[in-house]
Enzyme design. Structure first.
Site: not given
Ligand code: NDP
Length: 500
Positions: A245, A279
């Protein structure tokens, strides 16, 4: 001593992840950072717990999940305050988010048996001597990686469905909202004290990466498109299936026969709720020429009335301080390239807040139109007709949700939007309807959470055939005779040989 840092940016201190309020810098959570070995241990323990949980059956799991829902509902104010304290989200928005999550737990718990449980499937003439059986079996352990912007709704959208399907879940909350994630897990442990069926591992991105490699049966990721690609690459090493997602750049189409007051109201909410950090938030509007000016006036009037601030305001701080630079860049670029701010503008970025900003005449190839802004800003562009609106809405690689305001053509336009979801005469509503699947196309990811499709994401289809009588027309055996084969040829021609 607490190190000096930008309020809201998480830090690691003595092996603990410390989250802070983006508005005040006050500490909100302090949780142990997991090593890769800790993550593997968590998955191993969850594997045993998952077997126990699966053994409870649909009825046992439903009881526990409904109790969890009850505990969360009973403490909704406390959870909303924590969401507010850690991520800055206005309490009212947090309440709406939690309510939506409760609905998903409720629906998943009540419908898992019907959707995933064993059933007979109809057989046809061929192989009629067998019965067909289908059931969806759990993966064992599902890894859930969540973002910070909806720290209750988003992980629960995966976790509740995965749990209802009989899986244990290891959850990696965003580093910005670990306390909310741990709170959800702790409340679950109150109603399922026997085994670590839902656990959390904390830390930065590398902990998420470790979870991808820790032997989970499936990985459900919600976050940015860039990280989704890394998650998929990591999971590819072990052919671990993924549900992604990812981000979006959702558009709203305003047709000539739209109720403009309703369109403006829904647009303001869809674009600016949670300070635009949604999102499925509306980031672009395409309004047809005859109603463009009237719609814009109403939109600006409504958006201009919103309050911005730490407590009791409509719009809270930007949760992730680094996002402020992206929002600023998008506004500056739009204005530099001939766009106009009819509300807000470059001076609207006042860290940690961004005031509502409405940009018009923004070139379609600018960052404000093409990239996810994730702030309380939107572009409103004039189009000739709905065909042009659809073409522009569909011009990006993202395809998450969308909205259409209008009457006669609204359904047709909603169908034509290249997205996983669309709302007619509202915005974002599909996210709260537990019976509907939620997910995107293209750069917005694939797979579905919520609804029947969402339950099926967390179970492997298991197909079983069972003989119920002798074969009148033996085919799948070396005992068949040439006469049997001749009869098979006849059946093939009779049954499938006609062109209809
Ligand atoms: P990120 O992609 O930065 O992070 C998402 C999660 O992935 C966090 O828990 C993060 O940890 C973790 N993460 C980071 N690097 C890695 C890696 N290499 N491998 C595995 N996991 C990793 O997104 P955001 O938290 O900034 O969220 C915002 C984004 O989410 C926006 O693009 C939004 O559109 C999307 N979103 C989509 C939704 C949907 O249902 N389609 C719903 C809500 C949001 P850490 O935070 O510790 O870096």
């Amino acid at each position: 001593m607490t190190a000096v840092h930008v309020p809201g940016t998480p830090i690691i201190e003595d092996g603990r992840l410390v989250s802070t309020s983006p508005a005040t810098g006050a500490e909100a959570g302090r949780l142990p950072v997991a090593t890769a070995a800790d993550v593997r241990d968590a998955v191993e323990q969850a594997r045993a717990a998952g077997q126990w949980w699966a053994g409870l059956g649909f009825t046992g799991r439903r009881q526990r999940l409904l109790r969890w829902r009850g505990v969360l509902a009973g403490r909704i104010e406390e959870l909303a305050e924590l969401v507010h304290a850690e991520g800055g989200k206005p309490v009212a928005d947090a309440v709406v988010e939690i309510l939506t999550a409760l609905e998903h737990i409720d629906w998943a718990a009540r419908n898992a048996r019907r959707v995933l449980g064993p059933r007979r499937v109809r057989t046809r003439l061929i192989l009629a001597e067998f019965t067909g059986h289908l059931e969806y079996q759990p993966y064992g352990v599902v890894g859930v990686i969540g973002p910070w912007n909806y720290p209750v709704f988003t992980p629960i959208g995966s976790a509740a469905y995965a749990l209802a399907a009989g899986n244990a879940v290891v959850f990696k909350p965003s580093e910005y909202t670990p306390a909310v994630g741990q709170w959800l897990v702790d409340r679950f442990a109150e109603v399922v004290p026997e085994q670590p069926v839902l656990t959390a591992v904390h830390g930065l991105g590398e902990v998420g990466a470790a979870l991808c490699r820790a032997g989970v049966g499936k990985l459900a990721f919600t976050g940015s498109t860039a990280t989704a690609k890394k998650v998929m690459a990591a999971c590819a090493e072990t052919l671990t299936p993924v549900l992604l997602e990812a981000g979006g750049k959702d558009a709203m189409v305003v047709d000539a026969d739209a109720d403009l007051d309703a369109a403006a109201e829904a647009c303001v909410w869809g674009a600016l709720t949670n300070a635009g950090q949604t999102c499925i938030g509306i980031e672009r509007v395409y309004a047809v020429d005859p109603v463009y000016d009237a719609f814009l006036d109403k939109l600006v009037a409504k958006a201009g009335r919103l309050t911005v601030g730490p407590e009791g305001a409509d719009i809270g701080p930007i949760t992730m301080p680094a996002q402020l630079d992206i929002i600023r860049r998008h506004i500056d670029d739009a204005v530099a390239r001939g766009g106009r701010a009819v509300l807000g503008g470059p001076e609207a970025v006042r860290p940690p807040y961004v005031h509502p900003t409405v940009l018009v005449d923004v070139p379609e190839d600018s960052a404000a139109v093409r990239e996810e802004t994730f702030g309380p800003t939107l572009t409103v562009n004039r189009v000739r007709d709905v065909d042009e609106a659809v073409a522009r809405a569909n011009a990006l690689s993202y395809g998450l949700g969308g909205s259409v305001f209008g009457r006669k053509r609204a359904v047709a336009v909603a169908r034509r939007l290249r997205s996983g979801m669309a709302a007619i005469n509202s915005t974002l509503t599909f996210a709260g309807m537990s019976t509907l699947p939620f997910g995107g196309v293209g750069d917005s990811g694939f797979g579905r959470i919520h609804g029947e499709d969402g339950l099926r994401e967390f179970g492997r289809a298991k197909a079983i055939t069972r003989r119920r009588g002798p074969s009148l027309l033996p085919s799948m055996t070396f005992e068949r005779t040439p006469a049997d084969v001749a009869r098979l040829v006849k059946v093939a021609k009779l049954r499938y040989g006609r062109g209809r």
